[in-house]
Design an enzyme around this catalytic site. Structure first.
Site, short mmCIF file in Angstrom:
data_model
loop_
_atom_site.label_atom_id
_atom_site.label_comp_id
_atom_site.label_asym_id
_atom_site.label_seq_id
_atom_site.Cartn_x
_atom_site.Cartn_y
_atom_site.Cartn_z
N TYR A 143 36.68 34.65 -2.11
CA TYR A 143 37.89 34.49 -2.92
C TYR A 143 39.12 34.21 -2.06
CZ TYR A 143 35.36 36.31 -6.97
OH TYR A 143 34.48 36.49 -7.99
N LYS A 191 23.31 39.91 0.35
CA LYS A 191 22.30 38.84 0.33
C LYS A 191 21.95 38.55 1.79
CE LYS A 191 19.90 35.71 -1.93
NZ LYS A 191 18.71 36.09 -2.70
N ASP A 223 20.24 39.75 -6.07
CA ASP A 223 19.37 39.32 -7.17
C ASP A 223 18.55 40.50 -7.70
OD1 ASP A 223 18.56 39.00 -4.55
OD2 ASP A 223 17.13 37.41 -4.95
N ASP A 247 32.14 41.32 -8.61
CA ASP A 247 32.74 40.71 -9.80
C ASP A 247 31.65 40.50 -10.85
OD1 ASP A 247 34.36 39.35 -11.53
OD2 ASP A 247 34.91 37.75 -10.16
N ASP A 251 30.57 43.09 -14.45
CA ASP A 251 30.58 42.57 -15.83
C ASP A 251 29.21 42.83 -16.47
OD1 ASP A 251 33.17 41.60 -15.71
OD2 ASP A 251 32.64 39.72 -16.69
#
Ligand code: NAD
Length: 360
Positions: A143, A191, A223, A247, A251
């Site tokens: 970001y 990851k 994942d 992020d 959610d």
């Protein structure tokens, strides 16, 4: 008796509708417990662009820096979502606010109220007892990483995923310390099988874990974490992860709590703390007066607890939410087939119920 300076930054869409109730809850706490909360408004997002051309004007930032805590709503407007070429965007205000205030740790508690077991699309027997605390790193990663640009006459685009050891250490420390006050388990999500920045993340967390021998640490790929969160949410206690993965995962985790409208968050650094619902400006329901104000109200509970150490006051807010849900009252987003129409409330009715309860 204490005085606390609060900046209210409602932002866009339902931001104003829900923060109104966060503020009223603080006023009620002030009345009942003899604290003084003073409020100053600051503009941010689309409304700030319209007023000043800047998504976070200096004046707003100065007010925020001078406050004891910030109650934030949300930013975002469909005008920009559908126009990727817009150079000035509401989200720039949000990212600048986080960066300028050094808010590197985003805490997102995912706690399911028993009354909402049936509001989620996940089976109640999988969900019951879920209680997760996310630590999402908030001022680094893809970001903020540079370079981020278009090349090849605009036909190629790149962002940079980047973390320094220091950035990982300071958020990992907060996660380990929180785990010590809970079920003593940290799941660090990365990851590392593919990404170099994730390998540094994992290496740093492994090193830090040596200083917390009483805390169980597991490392999980993003994942797998996305899958396990739905399959077995109770297996998580504290989840520690980077900005992008956090992020997305939070959610997803909102579905454990039944709705985005139920989830509060705290963004912390070394200075003023910021409290906000995890949801966005929800343009699909903005202006209809039906947004769930409970995430903003629960953000106030976090503020009272973390920034002001007012534990009893924080518990009263959570108790008022619990009691209201127990009595069967719901906003549309958390209602189900068993909710009588008389118990489906709009934003103001739900906010009023909470205030009423707090006075009892
Ligand atoms: P959103 O969170 O605004 O909405 C997602 C869905 O959840 C919508 O159907 C919405 O109606 C519902 N919802 C959200 N909050 C609710 C509430 N309190 N009560 C009832 N229902 C609620 O996400 P989106 O639609 O992807 O994004 C809309 C805008 O918000 C975009 O411009 C986006 O960039 C922005 N956004 C801002 C933030 C932030 O300010 N922190 C976070 C996420 C998205």
């Amino acid at each position: 008796m204490s005085t606390y300076k609060i900046v209210v930054a409602p932002g866009d869409g339902i931001g104003k509708e829900v923060t109104t109730w966060g503020r009223k809850v603080l006023e009620k706490i002030g009345q009942v417990y003899g604290h003084t909360f003073t409020f100053t408004e600051a503009v941010i997002g689309h409304v700030a662009i319209e007023a000043t051309g800047n998504p976070l004007p200096d004046d707003s930032l100065e007010k925020m820096r001078a406050s004891d805590a910030i109650l934030f709503g949300a930013v975002g407007h469909p005008k920009y979502d559908n126009d990727p070429s817009a150079k000035v965007r509401p989200e720039q205000g949000l990212l600048k606010m986080r960066k300028e205030l050094g808010l590197y740790a985003n805490l997102r508690p995912i706690k399911l109220f028993d009354e909402l077991l049936n509001a989620s699309s996940i089976k109640p027997e999988i969900l019951k007892g879920s209680d997760i605390l996310f630590f999402r790193e908030l001022t680094g990663d893809v970001y903020f990483g540079q370079p981020r640009e278009r090349r090849d006459n605009g036909n190629t685009a790149l962002d940079t995923m980047i973390y320094s050891r220091y950035e990982v250490e300071r958020i990992a420390k907060k996660a380990f310390e929180a785990a010590r006050t809970r079920r003593k388990k940290v799941t660090s999500v990365d990851k590392a099988n593919v990404l170099e920045s994730s390998r540094l993340w994992r290496e740093t967390v492994q090193e830090m874990a040596k200083s917390y021998p009483d805390v169980e640490v597991e490392h999980m790929f993003i994942d797998t974490a996305a899958m396990k969160l739905i399959k077995d949410p109770r297996s998580f206690d504290v989840v520690l992860t980077g900005n992008l993965f956090g992020d997305i995962l939070t959610d997803e985790a909102s579905q454990i709590a039944g709705s985005m409208g139920m989830l509060a968050s705290a963004s912390l650094g070394d200075q003023t703390g910021l409290y906000e619902p995890i949801h966005g400006s929800a343009p699909d329901i903005a202006g209809k007066g039906i947004a769930n104000p409970l995430a903003s109200i629960l953000s106030v509970a976090l503020m009272l607890d973390i920034s002001f150490n007012l534990k009893k006051e924080s518990e009263v807010v959570i108790w008022a939410v619990e009691q209201t849900l127990k009595e069967g009252f719901r906003t549309g987003d958390i209602a189900d087939a068993t909710t009588p129409p008389t118990h489906i409330l709009n934003t103001d009715q739900m906010g009023s119920k909470i205030i009423e309860k707090m006075g009892q």
